[in-house]
Design a protein around this motif. Structure first.
Motif, short mmCIF file in Angstrom:
data_model
loop_
_atom_site.label_atom_id
_atom_site.label_comp_id
_atom_site.label_asym_id
_atom_site.label_seq_id
_atom_site.Cartn_x
_atom_site.Cartn_y
_atom_site.Cartn_z
N UNK A 325 0.79 -1.23 0.00
CA UNK A 325 0.00 0.00 0.00
C UNK A 325 0.82 1.28 0.00
N UNK A 326 2.12 1.20 0.20
CA UNK A 326 2.90 2.41 0.49
C UNK A 326 2.91 3.39 -0.68
N UNK A 327 3.02 2.89 -1.89
CA UNK A 327 2.99 3.79 -3.05
C UNK A 327 1.69 4.58 -3.11
N UNK A 328 0.57 3.91 -2.84
CA UNK A 328 -0.73 4.58 -2.82
C UNK A 328 -0.81 5.58 -1.68
N UNK A 329 -0.21 5.25 -0.53
CA UNK A 329 -0.24 6.14 0.63
C UNK A 329 0.49 7.44 0.35
N UNK A 330 1.69 7.35 -0.25
CA UNK A 330 2.46 8.56 -0.56
C UNK A 330 1.71 9.41 -1.57
N UNK A 331 1.09 8.77 -2.55
CA UNK A 331 0.33 9.52 -3.54
C UNK A 331 -0.89 10.21 -2.91
N UNK A 332 -1.60 9.50 -2.03
CA UNK A 332 -2.89 9.97 -1.54
C UNK A 332 -2.80 11.12 -0.55
N UNK A 333 -1.71 11.19 0.22
CA UNK A 333 -1.59 12.25 1.22
C UNK A 333 -1.65 13.62 0.56
N UNK A 334 -2.24 14.58 1.25
CA UNK A 334 -2.38 15.92 0.69
C UNK A 334 -1.00 16.58 0.58
N UNK A 335 -0.93 17.70 -0.13
CA UNK A 335 0.29 18.48 -0.20
C UNK A 335 0.66 18.93 1.21
N UNK A 336 1.89 18.65 1.63
CA UNK A 336 2.32 18.96 2.99
C UNK A 336 1.85 17.95 4.02
N UNK A 337 1.22 16.85 3.57
CA UNK A 337 0.69 15.85 4.49
C UNK A 337 1.75 14.91 5.03
N UNK A 338 1.30 14.02 5.90
CA UNK A 338 2.21 13.13 6.63
C UNK A 338 1.80 11.68 6.43
N UNK A 339 2.78 10.86 6.08
CA UNK A 339 2.60 9.42 6.06
C UNK A 339 3.40 8.87 7.24
N UNK A 340 2.72 8.26 8.21
CA UNK A 340 3.40 7.76 9.40
C UNK A 340 3.30 6.24 9.40
N UNK A 341 4.45 5.58 9.47
CA UNK A 341 4.54 4.13 9.26
C UNK A 341 5.12 3.45 10.49
N UNK A 342 4.45 2.36 10.93
CA UNK A 342 4.95 1.65 12.11
C UNK A 342 5.23 0.18 11.84
N UNK A 343 4.97 -0.30 10.62
CA UNK A 343 5.15 -1.73 10.36
C UNK A 343 5.14 -1.97 8.86
#
Length: 448
Positions: A325-343
């Motif tokens: 899912x990580x590629x989709x997560x980076x794309x989906x976050x808004x401009x200036x948004x945060x992707x926080x990953x724990x696993x």
């Protein structure tokens, strides 16, 4: 002799004779769920999904470890399954005996952990049996839960945030004598008060995942969520995501819950979420093949999020599946948004298009478990009935392998508990009034 001593301890707990715990004899040994060092190659050549924890997890009689300074022995009434126990049981990404050997080199006291068997488990609810020299806050007979952060704090690195300690480890995963057992050894600074309105098995379930979700989403060390934030939550009905969903709702944020079935979507609705994406029903396939992602699917996914939110992209993406899912997560976050990953439960090697990160000033934050203060605050919210356990099922200690298989195969909802010294479910409640007030929420995941 060990089982006789444990029987007396269990009876004292069940009959509320907690004042007598300190005078009872410690057992010479106890039953614990273990993996064996001489079996680490048993699954060689097999795909991860085909590895069966029932074959590698054993219930063995093991000796009670020596109690050291700053430590506590706890009679474990109940525990729970986490992904780290699944990883341990299938010996991925590496056998945990490498962790134990490295820890054993640290000091003569740490050498106790370097054994040919590993007692696993990173959650517990139980009663303090004994405390070592230098422990003043906790006494025999105290009802407790434990968080899984094990630190030494002899260097300066961890004194602003204990998760940064150079000798930080996860108890029951990177240390021995874990919580899937009748007795466990912990650092005294892992202990927290057991929420009085919960049963043993309910109280055992939040520790790891609740604390992890709190740091990842709420804490300034994580995403520092604020009111009104749109929060995309992967696996929103699972062991970790179900707490993230609750924190988002309790904090005035707007969760967008990603699930994989209508049944899981209904669980999110019961938690209070309104914006839900059933990824299976929508047919998202973020990878064309093993090596190639599909940006058009990212775009379709982003459009679905905006359809639900009225045109807004996520301020925060709560990431834990990883590779899938990580590629989709980076794309989906808004401009200036945060992707926080724990696993990275679907794989550790993440791939994403860095143009969407760098040109849109997004941030990726790594978040691992929680420090003592964060764990204490997360547990306090459980104790006050603001956040609720997500226990769906509890197994006896003898069937821990099956419990781990459920989690490994994603054949579960919320958290899967394990009864250790507790002879049956439903025991350990002290505050019946608070429990009655929240009973529907406490039972949201039961039997699902």
């Amino acid at each position: 002799m060990s089982q006789h001593a444990l029987s007396e301890i269990r009876q004292a707990i069940l009959t509320d004779q907690l004042d007598a715990i300190g005078s009872l004899e410690l057992p010479a040994g106890y039953r614990g769920v273990t993996v064996h060092a001489d079996e680490v190659e048993m699954f060689d050549g097999m795909a991860s999904r085909d590895k069966d924890p029932r074959k590698s997890l054993h219930v063995d009689e093991v000796p009670t470890p020596e109690l050291g300074p700053g430590e506590a022995l706890v009679a474990v009434m109940a525990s729970a399954i986490n992904y780290n126990t699944v990883w341990t049981s299938i010996f991925e990404p590496i056998p945990t005996f490498k962790f134990l050997k490295r820890y054993g080199r640290l000091s003569p006291l740490a050498a106790r952990h370097d054994l040919p068997y590993h007692v696993v488990g990173s959650d517990l609810a139980g009663v303090v049996l004994r405390t070592g020299p230098g422990v003043h806050k906790w006494q025999p007979g105290d009802e407790v839960v434990a968080h899984c952060l094990n630190v030494e704090l002899e260097g300066p690195e961890g004194h602003n945030d204990t998760m940064l300690d150079s000798e930080q480890r996860i108890w029951g995963f990177e240390t021995n004598f874990g919580g899937l057992a009748e007795v466990s050894l912990v650092k005294a600074n892992q202990l927290m008060p057991k929420p009085a309105h919960l049963t043993w098995e309910e109280a055992a379930c939040p520790g790891l995942v609740n604390s992890t979700a709190y740091r990842q989403l709420v804490s300034r060390n994580g995403a520092d969520m604020k009111q009104g934030d749109v929060v995309l939550i992967w696996g929103a009905s699972g062991g970790l995501g179900s707490y993230a969903t609750q924190f988002a709702l309790a904090g005035g944020a707007i969760p967008v819950c990603v699930v994989s079935s209508e049944e899981k979507a209904e669980l999110c609705r019961k938690l209070g979420a309104e914006l839900i994406i059933d990824r299976d029903a929508e047919g998202y396939r973020f990878w064309k093949d093993e090596h190639t992602q599909d940006p058009k699917e990212w775009q379709r996914f982003g459009a679905k999020i905006r359809e639900l939110t009225g045109g807004e992209d996520p301020d925060i993406v709560f990431e834990h599946p990883g590779r899938e899912t990580f590629g989709a997560s980076v794309y989906a976050a808004r401009k200036g948004g945060t992707i926080v990953s724990c696993a990275s439960t679907s794989g550790y090697l993440h791939q994403f298009d860095n143009r969407y990160l760098w040109m849109n000033l997004k941030r990726i934050i790594g978040s691992h478990f929680a420090n003592y203060r964060e764990s204490w605050e997360a547990n306090r919210l459980i104790a006050k009935g603001r956040i609720h356990p997500t226990l769906s099922k509890a197994y006896p200690l003898e069937e821990t392998g099956q419990a781990a298989l459920d989690v490994h195969r994603n054949a579960h909802q919320g958290k899967v508990g394990v009864l250790c010294l507790s002879p049956e479910e439903g025991l350990g409640v002290r505050d019946h009034e608070l429990r009655a007030k929240h009973l529907d929420r406490i039972n949201t995941f039961r039997g699902v």
